[in-house]
Design an enzyme around this catalytic site. Structure first.
Site, PDB file in Angstrom:
ATOM      1  N   GLU A 270      40.024  80.948  55.196  1.00  0.00           N
ATOM      2  CA  GLU A 270      41.299  80.465  55.730  1.00  0.00           C
ATOM      3  C   GLU A 270      42.345  81.552  55.507  1.00  0.00           C
ATOM      4  O   GLU A 270      43.148  81.485  54.572  1.00  0.00           O
ATOM      5  CB  GLU A 270      41.708  79.150  55.043  1.00  0.00           C
TER       6      GLU A 270
ATOM      7  N   GLU B 173      44.577  68.994  47.422  1.00  0.00           N
ATOM      8  CA  GLU B 173      44.642  70.374  46.943  1.00  0.00           C
ATOM      9  C   GLU B 173      45.994  70.695  46.328  1.00  0.00           C
ATOM     10  O   GLU B 173      47.007  70.047  46.614  1.00  0.00           O
ATOM     11  CB  GLU B 173      44.344  71.362  48.070  1.00  0.00           C
TER      12      GLU B 173
END
Length: 259
Positions: free
Chosen positions: A241, A144
């Protein structure tokens, strides 16, 4: 209909860790994710997963000293053997837990000691190693991009950079973890960008910005984003998240239309 996972490293902290699996299920989540679960035996995680009836959407491969401010393992020249040890540990967890994804954090190798190209080459090699090692478990390996406002010096900070290193690693068991919070800060234009690169994306996470709190507390129009992803045919989990502004349950108004 969008499918949501709860990152229980950040959500449901009102509960003991292993009780968070059931708390997430009771709140309407079909999966959970964990940042670094390696202080818990995989058999205990498996029992919590099976008892709650949830999937585990993603965990991170151990990143060494990254969590204490160090450069981490994945892109740090000279730490390839340590990264391979982390992958072996990850393989054990993936095999037992039947994980959907495992994420690699590139970290922030010191640019005053190494060139960017050198670090990217190390990262690509490590990603290829992890992808091959985990292929027999059925678990996809992700990487990521992270915003450089919260994490100055992070090696990958755009979706294009992450996709480039995935291409350099050249393994079919690799994909992008696209975090809407980080990419709103670094790129914006979220829906159009995801439509361009959807084939590269293996997992999506979200929080609102500024603040990294629940949807509805910032500038991102999450009902629009979730609807757009549904129309695109996104098949995977959407990982919550975020840092709740109150208790986790009080922060879940955004989830109600999808239950």
């Amino acid at each position: 209909m969008p499918r949501f996972s709860a990152n229980i490293s950040m959500l449901f902290q009102e509960y003991d860790f292993l009780d968070r699996f059931q708390a997430a299920k009771d709140a309407g989540f079909g999966a959970i994710e964990v940042q670094f679960p390696y202080d818990i035996e995989p058999k205990d995680l498996l029992a919590a997963k099976e008892n709650a009836g949830v999937e585990i959407a993603v965990i991170n491969i151990d990143a060494g000293d990254l969590t204490s401010g160090g450069p981490g393992l994945a892109a740090m020249p000279g730490r390839q053997d340590q990264f391979k040890e982390a992958v072996e540990q990850a393989h054990n967890y993936a095999g037992i837990l039947k994980l959907v994804n495992m994420n690699v954090l590139s970290g922030w190798p010191p640019m005053d000691q190494f060139s960017r190209d050198e670090c990217l080459e190390v990262l690509a090699g490590n990603l290829n190693y992890a992808a091959e090692a985990l292929a027999d478990t059925g678990t996809k390996v992700l990487v990521e991009a992270v915003n450089t406002y919260d994490r100055p010096g992070f090696l990958l900070y755009s979706s294009a950079q992450a996709i480039d290193v995935i291409k350099a690693a050249n393994h079919q068991n690799l994909a992008l973890e696209y975090d809407l919070y980080h990419m709103q800060i670094m790129e914006g234009n979220l829906v159009n960008r995801m439509s361009e690169i959807l084939d590269h994306i293996g997992h999506i996470q979200f929080a609102d910005t500024p603040g990294r709190h629940e949807p509805g507390t910032g500038e991102i129009n999450y009902p629009f984003v979730f609807e757009a992803l549904d129309k695109m045919g996104w098949p995977g989990w959407l990982g919550a998240e975020y840092d709740p502004t109150g208790s986790t349950e009080e922060s879940l108004g955004w989830l109600e239309p999808y239950i």
